[in-house]
Design an enzyme around this catalytic site. Structure first.
Site, PDB file in Angstrom:
ATOM      1  N   HIS A 156      -3.649  -5.238   0.475  1.00  0.00           N
ATOM      2  CA  HIS A 156      -3.131  -5.615   1.792  1.00  0.00           C
ATOM      3  C   HIS A 156      -3.082  -7.144   1.953  1.00  0.00           C
ATOM      4  O   HIS A 156      -3.977  -7.746   2.534  1.00  0.00           O
ATOM      5  CB  HIS A 156      -4.002  -5.002   2.901  1.00  0.00           C
ATOM      6  CG  HIS A 156      -3.831  -3.526   3.033  1.00  0.00           C
ATOM      7  ND1 HIS A 156      -2.955  -2.956   3.938  1.00  0.00           N
ATOM      8  CD2 HIS A 156      -4.398  -2.506   2.360  1.00  0.00           C
ATOM      9  CE1 HIS A 156      -3.001  -1.649   3.819  1.00  0.00           C
ATOM     10  NE2 HIS A 156      -3.869  -1.340   2.869  1.00  0.00           N
ATOM     11  N   CYS A 215       0.824  -1.210   0.000  1.00  0.00           N
ATOM     12  CA  CYS A 215       0.000   0.000   0.000  1.00  0.00           C
ATOM     13  C   CYS A 215       0.862   1.265   0.000  1.00  0.00           C
ATOM     14  O   CYS A 215       1.426   1.626  -1.021  1.00  0.00           O
ATOM     15  CB  CYS A 215      -1.001  -0.024   1.147  1.00  0.00           C
ATOM     16  SG  CYS A 215      -2.372   1.127   0.889  1.00  0.00           S
ATOM     17  N   GLU A 244      -1.297  -8.773   3.946  1.00  0.00           N
ATOM     18  CA  GLU A 244      -1.094  -9.169   5.355  1.00  0.00           C
ATOM     19  C   GLU A 244      -2.397  -9.533   6.037  1.00  0.00           C
ATOM     20  O   GLU A 244      -2.406 -10.231   7.063  1.00  0.00           O
ATOM     21  CB  GLU A 244      -0.383  -8.045   6.118  1.00  0.00           C
ATOM     22  CG  GLU A 244      -1.256  -6.895   6.587  1.00  0.00           C
ATOM     23  CD  GLU A 244      -1.661  -5.915   5.498  1.00  0.00           C
ATOM     24  OE1 GLU A 244      -2.430  -4.974   5.799  1.00  0.00           O
ATOM     25  OE2 GLU A 244      -1.202  -6.070   4.340  1.00  0.00           O
TER      26      GLU A 244
END
Length: 254
Positions: free
Chosen positions: A223, A115, A225
């Site tokens: 994202h 990001c 993660e």
């Protein structure tokens, strides 16, 4: 230290004011993803701006993660004025990451951007950003839903199409997969030496690699993660990053 030691991954910190005090912080989900999905030892690199000791940071890094953040890269770094003064900026983090990126690539330290980190890499290589993607003709609104629930903010909302024969296609084994979307800014002019690895349906670049890098050097706009252990394409990215970090450990300990 032996060759089997766990890699050390530095996470670039944000410089934040919380309850009128200053903190160097990194989001918990990034720390957890490094610890569980790479896996590696996560260490937070403070955002000291121009005072950041890049050489010393690289000396202790087997990998570097540039996480997402609530702030944006200051547009002065790509020759623009601030479009919306209400949006947060973080000059201290800019002063760390925009110097760290080129040095890390030159030193062969594996690099993963997410990001804001994706946008930092583009700016560090001379690229520019749309400060409001949703205001560009033909572009979608890539901002997260207006919801207090993180499960809704990070829900998968659109596909990305990987470039055939590219690194991301090889890592994930996918020509297309769904991603979340929580960004107002995005790549306008691609930085010199960067190669697009995936696109959104509106054509916005969603992933890049650094051509000619000595080690893993990939960045994504979404994202990965989030729910990484249960999302195969996301996990594949972190595992590939981890493989590169472990290779650096072996090289340094040889």
């Amino acid at each position: 230290m032996g060759q089997n030691r766990q890699p050390v991954v530095l996470l670039a910190a944000d410089y934040r004011q919380i309850d009128k005090q200053s903190f160097h912080v990194a989001g918990g989900k990034y720390v957890a993803a490094v610890a569980k999905a790479v896996p590696a030892l996560p260490l937070i690199a403070p955002a000291l701006g121009a005072d950041s000791d890049i050489e010393s940071l690289l000396a202790c890094a087997d990998g570097i993660l540039l996480p997402g953040a609530v702030s944006n890269v200051h547009p002065s770094h790509f020759d623009q004025d601030v479009l919306n003064p209400a949006l947060p900026l973080d000059p201290a983090r800019d002063g760390l990451t925009l110097r760290l990126i080129g040095a890390a690539v030159e030193a062969g330290v594996p690099l993963l951007g997410i990001c804001r980190g994706f946008q930092e890499i583009n700016v560090a290589f001379g690229g520019s950003l749309h400060q409001a993607v949703h205001e560009q003709p033909g572009m979608a609104d890539h901002r997260e839903p207006d919801s207090p629930e993180q499960s809704e903010q990070y829900a998968q909302v659109h596909p990305v199409t990987t470039v055939p024969g590219g690194l991301l296609a090889e890592i994930t084994g996918c020509s297309e997969f769904m991603v979340n979307s929580l960004h107002g800014q995005g790549i306008d002019r691609l930085g010199a030496g960067l190669v697009a690895e995936a696109h959104a349906p509106d054509g916005l670049i969603e992933a890049v690699r650094i051509a000619g890098a000595k080690s893993f050097a990939l960045a994504v706009q979404w994202h990965p993660e989030w729910n990484v252990l249960n999302t195969p394409p996301y996990l594949a990215i972190f595992r590939a990053f981890g493989d590169a970090c472990r290779a650096r450990v072996a090289q340094r300990e040889a």
